[in-house]
Design an enzyme around this catalytic site. Sequence first.
Site, PDB file in Angstrom:
ATOM      1  N   HIS A 169     107.924 -28.448  12.392  1.00 54.49           N
ATOM      2  CA  HIS A 169     108.823 -27.757  11.462  1.00 54.49           C
ATOM      3  C   HIS A 169     109.783 -26.797  12.161  1.00 54.49           C
ATOM      4  CE1 HIS A 169     105.726 -28.642   8.042  1.00 54.49           C
ATOM      5  NE2 HIS A 169     106.484 -29.680   8.344  1.00 54.49           N
ATOM      6  N   GLN A 175     102.496 -27.280  12.576  1.00 52.98           N
ATOM      7  CA  GLN A 175     103.502 -27.066  11.523  1.00 52.98           C
ATOM      8  C   GLN A 175     104.053 -25.652  11.635  1.00 52.98           C
ATOM      9  OE1 GLN A 175     101.910 -28.802   7.557  1.00 52.98           O
ATOM     10  NE2 GLN A 175     100.139 -28.531   8.852  1.00 52.98           N
TER      11      GLN A 175
END
Length: 239
Positions: A105, A87
Amino acid sequence: MRKKLVVLTGAGMSAESGISTFRDAGGLWERYPVEQVATPEGYARDPELVIRFYNERRKQLLDVKPNHGHEVIAGLEQFMDVTVVTQNVDNLHERAGSTKVIHLHGELTKVCSSRDPNDARYIKELKPEAYEVKMGDLAGDGSQLRPFIVWFGEPVPNIEVAAETVMAADCFVVVGTSLNVYPAAGLLHYVRPGTPAYLIDPNEVVVPSGCRVTVIRKGASEGMDELREILLGDKRFVQ
Ligand code: OAD
């Protein structure tokens, strides 16, 4: 054939490198309102502020380096087929030597079109000597260059490939994420029943219901050392 290890990482993975987490005390979201710097609405309202925020994050990459935990994960490629699903938007896994990294992300070192962030034609990697984006810097489609970051409310294009990777895992490890953000946290549901799963975090983390993990309550570096011993000592993972 080598066994497949999949490691899901979050901000805690990079904490020992000196990058702030988001939700711990003093974390990034306490200092910068998330609606301002990590949503499409915030960007529409004040693009200059958002671009400056990510310029600062990008500049910080020049001052930090991978920690021992990143290095242990990269070193496990000697023994296993390792994929990192992260992430994190930093590049510390790659700099430690991990060769298969899926960024859920986005990536700080990249910029893209404001009109269509996922149009591959306009996604560009910035060189460290030219990390600063300015208002008026344009993508190939004439729109303002924006950070290649998945903001809240935006689709997560890599979630499907990540889910497939998790489904194929022989061992699944979670390191340094509060598991607050979906769909990333939901990846735990894709671990095949009976597959060993571990969670490394110095603090208590609530795992989604129905998911079984063995908790190693340590920081990323110490925890990865412990996990490495477990993996290398187990014939199910390393022949
Ligand atoms: P959080 O800040 O929510 O969680 C960080 C986790 O790291 C917590 O569980 C901490 O206990 C743990 N931690 C702290 N120090 C650690 C250490 N030395 N070693 C290991 N773990 C440690 O960060 P994330 O879960 O990564 O998204 O947050 C997920 C997403 O929310 C981020 O990718 C970001 C954020 O908003 C976007 O920007 C879209």
